[in-house]
Design a protein around this motif. Structure first.
Motif, PDB file in Angstrom:
ATOM      1  N   ASP A 195      -1.728 -31.578  54.804  1.00 40.98           N
ATOM      2  CA  ASP A 195      -2.147 -31.748  56.165  1.00 40.98           C
ATOM      3  C   ASP A 195      -1.613 -33.133  56.615  1.00 40.98           C
ATOM      4  N   GLN A 241       2.147 -33.012  57.185  1.00 38.99           N
ATOM      5  CA  GLN A 241       2.750 -32.228  58.535  1.00 38.99           C
ATOM      6  C   GLN A 241       2.301 -32.870  59.902  1.00 38.99           C
ATOM      7  N   ARG A 244       7.826 -32.326  57.899  1.00 40.10           N
ATOM      8  CA  ARG A 244       8.692 -31.472  57.184  1.00 40.10           C
ATOM      9  C   ARG A 244       8.670 -32.178  55.493  1.00 40.10           C
ATOM     10  N   LEU A 301       6.252 -26.985  54.070  1.00 41.87           N
ATOM     11  CA  LEU A 301       7.052 -27.939  54.604  1.00 41.87           C
ATOM     12  C   LEU A 301       8.341 -27.908  54.011  1.00 41.87           C
TER      13      LEU A 301
END
Length: 250
Positions: free
Chosen positions: A73, A76, A81, A126
């Motif tokens: 999290d 992100q 990425r 990611l």
């Protein structure tokens, strides 16, 4: 010195040894590095030793799924990425099978194998965003060949070896651009192995098993990790790179 320019890399077990050597090398090659370790004070020292800017340090227990979810999290929200994941955290011990408790077995599995699964599960989305993601998993020559009194470690590192191949095949089938390869070091001088190498009798036995005649340096393993993280290895996935001074060639 730009083989990882503009890339974002996460490295576990990054406060010392191979992890720290890899973080320093990645930073010199232009990467923005996120260092993970459960040792907060050493982690703070480690990040201060990195050249360049844009690095981050996160105190994290690699055996806790909630910690990986929180990291995903965070990445992100702040990065969007991930380009490189190096699953380096691990430890081993010398115990016979008879003297290995179930609790100790599970602790070896949790740090060496569960952590690789958890990191891959939660950070793979990611890596897929990047389109050029590279996962480098730290196995060992003990994931290829056995030795007395290393049963739990061999089992864990063997699991890393095959989980890496399964990850590579799954990512290829998905077409998400993510590669996965494993590193298999032999005997390497790190803070974790200092006690072993300090014992003259044990050190002599180790050297007898290394045709090249010396133990490896953390920086030599970091060089190989850099290769697998970079575009130079873009046609490699599901491979195992052995760096052991010839130990598995005998």
């Amino acid at each position: 010195m730009s083989r990882l320019r503009d890339r974002i890399a996460v490295i576990s077990g990054a406060a010392s040894g191979i992890g720290l050597a890899t973080a320093r090398l990645f930073a010199r090659e232009g990467a923005s590095v996120v260092l993970l370790d459960r040792d907060g004070p050493r982690l703070a020292e480690a990040i201060e030793s990195l050249p360049g800017e844009g690095h981050d340090a996160v105190v994290l227990d690699v055996t806790r799924e909630a910690a990986w979810m929180a990291l995903a999290d965070r990445l992100q929200a702040t990065r969007g990425r991930l380009d490189v994941l190096v699953n380096n955290a691990g430890f081993g011990s010398f115990r016979s099978i008879a003297d290995t408790s179930l609790e100790h077995w599970r602790s070896i599995m949790a740090v060496n194998l569960d952590s690789v699964f958890l990191a891959t599960k939660h950070l793979l989305p990611l890596l897929a965003v990047s389109g050029r993601g590279s996962i480098v998993n730290m196995s060992s020559i003990r994931g290829i060949m056995g030795a007395p009194n290393t049963g739990s470690y061999c089992a864990a590192k063997g699991g890393v070896r095959l989980f890496t191949k399964a990850t590579a095949m799954e990512c290829a089938a998905l077409g998400n651009g993510v590669r996965a390869n494993s590193i298999h070091p032999g005997h390497v001088a790190t803070p974790l192995t200092a006690g072993v190498h300090a014992d003259p009798a044990i050190a002599a036995r180790l050297l007898a098993d290394i045709p090249i005649g010396r133990v490896g340096a953390a920086e030599e393993i970091a060089d190989a990790i850099l290769f697998l993280a970079s575009e130079e290895s873009r046609y490699m996935t599901g491979a195992e790179l052995v760096i052991d001074g010839g130990s598995t060639a005998t």
